[in-house]
Structures are given as structure tokens and as C-alpha cells.
Write a protein that holds these residues in place. Structure first.
Motif, PDB file in Angstrom:
ATOM      1  N   PHE A   1       0.941  10.870  -0.783  1.00 40.63           N
ATOM      2  CA  PHE A   1       0.263  11.341   0.419  1.00 40.63           C
ATOM      3  C   PHE A   1      -0.769  10.329   0.892  1.00 40.63           C
ATOM      4  N   PHE A   2      -1.424   9.662  -0.062  1.00 42.84           N
ATOM      5  CA  PHE A   2      -2.403   8.637   0.270  1.00 42.84           C
ATOM      6  C   PHE A   2      -1.853   7.278  -0.131  1.00 42.84           C
ATOM      7  N   GLU A   3      -2.429   6.235   0.421  1.00 38.17           N
ATOM      8  CA  GLU A   3      -1.990   4.894   0.061  1.00 38.17           C
ATOM      9  C   GLU A   3      -2.172   4.659  -1.433  1.00 38.17           C
ATOM     10  N   MET A   4      -1.412   3.752  -1.968  1.00 36.76           N
ATOM     11  CA  MET A   4      -1.430   3.472  -3.399  1.00 36.76           C
ATOM     12  C   MET A   4      -2.158   2.147  -3.668  1.00 36.76           C
ATOM     13  N   SER A   5      -3.265   1.911  -2.973  1.00 38.66           N
ATOM     14  CA  SER A   5      -3.950   0.624  -3.059  1.00 38.66           C
ATOM     15  C   SER A   5      -4.492   0.328  -4.450  1.00 38.66           C
ATOM     16  N   PHE A   6      -4.688   1.333  -5.296  1.00 35.89           N
ATOM     17  CA  PHE A   6      -5.178   1.070  -6.642  1.00 35.89           C
ATOM     18  C   PHE A   6      -4.139   0.323  -7.475  1.00 35.89           C
TER      19      PHE A   6
ATOM     20  N   THR B   1       0.806  -1.220   0.000  1.00 35.77           N
ATOM     21  CA  THR B   1       0.000   0.000   0.000  1.00 35.77           C
ATOM     22  C   THR B   1       0.842   1.275   0.000  1.00 35.77           C
ATOM     23  N   TRP B   2       2.091   1.185   0.432  1.00 36.11           N
ATOM     24  CA  TRP B   2       2.989   2.333   0.436  1.00 36.11           C
ATOM     25  C   TRP B   2       4.310   1.938  -0.232  1.00 36.11           C
TER      26      TRP B   2
END
Length: 102
Positions: free
Chosen positions: A22-27, A13-14
């Protein structure tokens, strides 16, 4: 109260190649799983439909249907969705109602 920071870094996720995220990269999760960066024992989606929401829905279908990548998928949703179709368990949620509609 603020929870303590994680003791282990989660590369799924990171990812380290995005240090300014800044936000998690879950996509990017299905792509990381396809690369062999890890696997997930239990994946929960809560009012989130990545098969429909993200531009690469087919890669999500591949990840959600491959038990070597995601062993168990639990979908918490108020509606039946494209992602719920590939879940091992679908847990219903109530529809929220705002105070202005009461």
C-alpha cells in the motif's frame, strides 16, 4: 488538484514482487541498489534518517557512501543526524511550532 499518475513505473520504490504494498517500499532501497536494480542521480531525504530509523542502518551507510549507487545525496533536516553525516549537501530546515505552544 490531483497530480497525474506516473508514466514510468519505479521499480526501486514499488517493486513488482510486492504487488499488494500500500505504501512505497523505500526502506528496501539500499538492498535493491546492491542487487544492481538501478542507481540514483539525486536522492533527497527530508526529515528522514534512514540510517537510524531502519533496522539495517549499515546497508544505508554503504549505499549513501557509494557514488556508483547514489551519485548525489541532499539531506533536508532541522537537526544534524546519522544520515546528514553522509550527505553531499545538508540544507537546514526550521523547527516547526504547533499552534498549541504559541
Amino acid at each position: 488538484m490531483m497530480p497525474p499518475p506516473a508514466k514510468v513505473w519505479n521499480e526501486l520504490t514499488w517493486p513488482r514482487e510486492f504487488p499488494l504494498a500500500f505504501f512505497e517500499m523505500s526502506f528496501l532501497l539500499p538492498h535493491f541498489l546492491k542487487e544492481g536494480r538501478g542507481k540514483i542521480s539525486a536522492y533527497f531525504t527530508r526529515v528522514y534518517n534512514p540510517v537510524w530509523t531502519n533496522p539495517d542502518g549499515m546497508s544505508w551507510i554503504e549505499a549513501l557512501t557509494d557514488e556508483s549507487k547514489i551519485e548525489r545525496h541532499v539531506c533536508l533536516t532541522p537537526i544534524w543526524s546519522e544520515t546528514a553525516q553522509f550527505a553531499d549537501y545538508v540544507l537546514p530546515m526550521g523547527m516547526g511550532r504547533s499552534a498549541t505552544t504559541c
